[in-house]
Motif scaffolding. Structure first.
Motif, short mmCIF file in Angstrom:
data_model
loop_
_atom_site.label_atom_id
_atom_site.label_comp_id
_atom_site.label_asym_id
_atom_site.label_seq_id
_atom_site.Cartn_x
_atom_site.Cartn_y
_atom_site.Cartn_z
N PRO A 9 -1.39 3.88 3.70
CA PRO A 9 -2.09 2.96 4.89
C PRO A 9 -2.68 3.66 6.21
CG PRO A 9 0.18 2.75 4.22
CD PRO A 9 0.00 3.95 3.63
N ALA A 26 -3.66 7.04 -4.68
CA ALA A 26 -3.50 5.75 -3.85
C ALA A 26 -3.64 6.50 -2.42
CB ALA A 26 -2.29 5.30 -4.16
N GLN A 56 0.79 -1.11 0.05
CA GLN A 56 -0.02 0.05 0.12
C GLN A 56 0.72 1.16 -0.05
OE1 GLN A 56 -2.85 0.07 3.12
NE2 GLN A 56 -4.07 1.47 2.14
N LEU A 57 1.91 1.00 0.69
CA LEU A 57 2.92 2.39 0.87
C LEU A 57 3.49 2.64 -0.52
CD1 LEU A 57 3.84 4.23 3.28
CD2 LEU A 57 5.52 2.70 3.61
N ALA A 65 2.24 7.00 -6.46
CA ALA A 65 1.07 7.98 -6.93
C ALA A 65 1.65 9.37 -6.49
CB ALA A 65 -0.12 7.71 -6.22
N ILE A 66 2.32 9.74 -5.39
CA ILE A 66 2.79 10.98 -4.85
C ILE A 66 3.83 11.40 -5.99
CG2 ILE A 66 4.26 12.23 -3.22
CD1 ILE A 66 2.95 10.32 -1.11
N PRO A 114 5.47 9.48 4.06
CA PRO A 114 5.36 8.30 3.36
C PRO A 114 6.60 8.09 2.42
CG PRO A 114 3.46 9.74 2.29
CD PRO A 114 4.32 10.35 3.52
N PRO A 132 -3.88 8.57 -10.61
CA PRO A 132 -4.92 7.99 -9.97
C PRO A 132 -4.56 8.27 -8.61
CG PRO A 132 -3.47 5.95 -10.75
CD PRO A 132 -3.07 7.51 -11.65
N SER A 175 2.48 1.70 -3.53
CA SER A 175 1.44 2.32 -4.35
C SER A 175 1.09 3.98 -4.01
CB SER A 175 -0.20 1.78 -4.18
OG SER A 175 0.12 0.28 -4.43
N ALA A 176 1.16 4.37 -2.79
CA ALA A 176 1.03 5.56 -2.46
C ALA A 176 2.31 6.44 -2.80
CB ALA A 176 1.04 6.01 -0.72
#
Ligand code: SF4
Lengths: 476, 220
Positions: free
Chosen positions: B30, B27, A49-50, A56-57, A253, B25, A52-53
């Protein structure tokens, strides 16, 4: 070691593979780094998840790149940081030189910066009769030995302590020989503290530049980065233009991904955020802060939707640690500043395929780099694309030097292959011939090279089609 | 600034790259960490201790006694401090009554240019901190004219004084609650431990360039 000698990749690789000590040092080091990363991210769901974040950032930052750089410039300027732009490394070097001249600084103290390596700043300053003092312990060691970094995070990782002991003993006056790592570190501390105290100009890289507030963020463990950016009167920060991010809330992140991937740390010892030079009333800190924003081919990468992803990189180095090729040959064999998987995609785009395209061939395409990259750069896809561009069969290459490997023989072979596979008749003849003659194909040219260290494939006597026809298909 | 044409050319290429027309997109991050007061103290202390920070959790009114005890035990000769902050004046008062075996107090009052040589000889430096962050185990410093940047870097030991009530769950929470985006100080620092390196064969050594020891006093 790279920059001075002519680049012969094959020769370098052969040499590195034959160096048992190097391979032992590397294997041990990379295993440690891989383990530490795994320990710091125990929860794979969280990590994915991190990642993917993070992706995206950084993609959001690239989408707005021109605007963010302008905003960074406005905010830095407002804060009193002087912003410079450099098209290429020669311009960037000149900017640093001018600042040093203006302050009559005979030397700079340097924190670890890959962009300054990209600029070959040390060599440039040396040619001008000026000194660049590397202060990160690893960089200090290899500078004493006139080497370049072999890893972007742990630059002296190819050296063991006996080698460091010998270098210190030989190169630092009045230094007794010791293999004690604590003592070796204390020697470096003693030598470099004097340099920090005396230096007029300090130089650093930038891990993230935050457009929203005009802030330069640096991570480190040793404290040399803080020394270089706080003790001298002048601080010069150099960054590639892809380092800008939109806002402060993007930092946590990315920071977690960077330190976790790079060294398996929850966080580094220091995170140093600089937003201005010394204000009136403040007692320390540099009186001038300069930011040099370097392009050097990056804007060209941005123009291609696929290659653009190269600019997502946060230089964590974990793709090196996980790369079966890097682990066996080390950083120097790549002959350029950025080794390993990131180097394989970055260097050919910066230097052109003709000069550096061969780097893209040094991959088994095992996919490990893409699986660990904290910002999800599809490195294997980009390697494949660079390989295709080297041949450029369809004339669509965008990287400089595209099609440099294209030759008539290969073009004909592929054309023939295409033809044979489109026509069932030719295909049938081909497979039957292969079954009969497969063993007798002479091992010459590329085939000879290929089979030198590999068993040659055995061609089956009859094709799968024929077997299916004769034996039937067992659906179980 | 120095080279307008380079700037213009680079920006022109970036604008022409087509990057601004891409879709990105979002995301989600967490889920954030959320701990109660005691758990935050515990987590911060545990993480920082794991990387060799010497953590002492003390009652708010007992912190000076602890400081004196440490100063005597470690035999500091000179302690750098900022006289104009609350911990500074408290130290002065505490030192006034009893100096036996305690380090000389040295105030950081002039610009570094007049003080550099002394500064590099200092055994210890003590600073307040703005906050702590539990998630990653750091203290956050915003150095001020009263407690300048080099106090936490140059002396051999850095003593940091943290109030347990100022520990945030995460850096993200701190940035949002304190509205950092409205304006950043000259320098903001996260510190998790003493200076360290592993550049030689991954052997961990503390105190390579910065403090060899970080002592954290958490006032509870
Ligand atoms: S490509 Fe990915 S894994 Fe490699 S250095 Fe860059 S961010 Fe790290």
């Amino acid at each position: 070691m790279g920059n001075h000698t002519r680049f012969d990749f094959e020769h370098n690789v052969t040499g590195a593979l034959a160096d048992d000590q190097l391979r032992k040092n590397l294997r041990k080091a990379m295993d440690i780094l891989v383990d530490k990363r795994r320990t710091v991210f125990p929860d794979s769901e969280y990590l994915e998840q991190l990642r993917s974040a993070g992706n995206a950032i950084k993609r959001r930052a690239l989408k707005q790149l021109p605007r963010l750089l302008e905003q960074l410039e406005v905010n830095c300027t407002k804060n009193g940081i002087q912003v410079h732009w450099a098209e290429d490394t020669a311009e960037a070097n000149r900017i640093v030189l001018d600042i040093m001249r203006r302050h009559e600084a005979p030397a700079i103290v340097k924190g670890k910066s890959m962009v300054s390596e990209e600029m070959h700043l040390n060599r440039f300053l040396d040619e001008q009769g000026l000194e660049a003092v590397e202060t990160d312990l690893g960089e200090f060691i290899i500078q004493l030995n006139h080497e370049t970094p072999s890893h972007i995070i742990v630059p002296a990782i190819h050296k063991n302590k006996d080698e460091v002991a010998a270098i210190f003993h030989d190169k630092i006056p009045d230094t007794p020989y010791t293999e004690d790592v604590e003592e070796l570190t204390a020697i470096a501390r003693r030598v470099l503290r004097k340099r920090f105290a005396a230096a007029k100009v300090g130089l650093s890289g930038v891990n993230f530049a935050i457009a929203e507030t005009g802030t330069l963020l640096l991570v480190e463990n040793e404290g040399n980065g803080r020394m270089c950016t706080t003790v001298p009167e002048v601080h010069v920060a150099v960054m590639g233009l892809e380092k800008v991010i939109e806002k402060l809330s993007d930092v946590p992140p990315l920071l977690r991904l960077l330190t976790g991937s790079a060294t398996g740390q929850v966080i580094t010892t220091y995170v140093n955020m600089i937003s201005s030079p010394r204000k009136s009333g403040e007692k320390d800190g540099p009186k001038e802060v300069h930011l040099v924003i370097l392009d050097n081919g990056r804007s060209r990468m941005l123009a291609d939707p696929e290659f653009r992803q190269t600019l997502l990189c946060i230089r964590c180095g974990t793709c090196l640690n996980h790369c079966p090729v890097y682990v066996r040959i080390g950083g120097h064999a790549y002959g350029h500043v950025y080794p390993g998987p990131i180097g394989k995609i970055l260097t050919p785009q910066m230097e052109g395929l003709e000069r550096a395209g061969v780097l893209a061939t040094a991959s088994s395409l095992c996919g490990a780099c893409g699986e660990v990259c904290p910002v999800r750069i599809p490195i294997p896809d980009l390697i494949r694309r660079l390989r295709n561009e080297s041949y450029d069969q369809d004339g669509s290459a965008v990287v400089e030097g595209g099609g440099y490997k294209k030759n008539l023989a290969e073009t004909l072979v592929w054309k023939g292959w295409e033809l044979a596979n489109r026509s069932p008749l030719l295909n049938g003849i081909g497979t039957r011939l292969a079954g009969k003659l497969g063993k007798r194909i002479p091992r010459v040219g590329p085939l000879k090279k290929w089979t030198r260290v590999r068993t040659s494939p055995k061609v089956a006597r009859c094709s799968l089609h024929e077997r299916a026809r004769n034996e039937g298909v067992n659906n179980e | 600034m120095s080279n307008h044409t380079a700037r213009e050319r680079i920006l022109a290429r970036l604008h022409a790259s087509g990057t601004e027309q891409t879709e990105v997109p979002d995301a989600p991050l967490p889920p954030p960490l959320s701990l109660d007061r005691d758990a935050k103290i515990e987590r911060l202390a545990e993480l920082m201790a794991a990387i060799r920070t010497e953590v002492h959790i003390v009652d708010t009114d007992a912190w000076l006694d602890k400081l004196k005890e440490l100063a005597r035990e470690k035999g500091w000769k000179r302690l750098l401090y900022g006289p104009e902050v609350p911990i500074g004046s408290a130290i002065e008062t505490a030192w006034a009554s009893d100096t036996e075996g305690l380090p000389e107090l040295v105030a950081y009052t002039g610009p570094v240019e007049t003080f550099k040589e002394d500064l590099f000889q200092m055994d210890a430096g003590i600073t307040s901190v703005r906050a702590g962050v539990a998630e990653t185990g750091v203290v956050v410093l915003w150095p001020t004219p009263h407690e300048p940047r080099l106090m936490s870097l140059v002396p051999t030991v850095h003593v940091a004084v943290l109030d347990a009530d100022t520990i945030y769950n995460s850096l993200a929470e701190m940035i949002a609650v304190e509205r950092w985006a409205d304006g950043m100080p000259t320098n903001a620092l996260l510190i998790s431990g003493p200076s360290k390196t592993a550049d030689i064969e991954f052997t961990l050594v503390f105190g390579v360039h910065g403090p060899k020891e970080l002592v954290l006093l958490i006032r509870k």
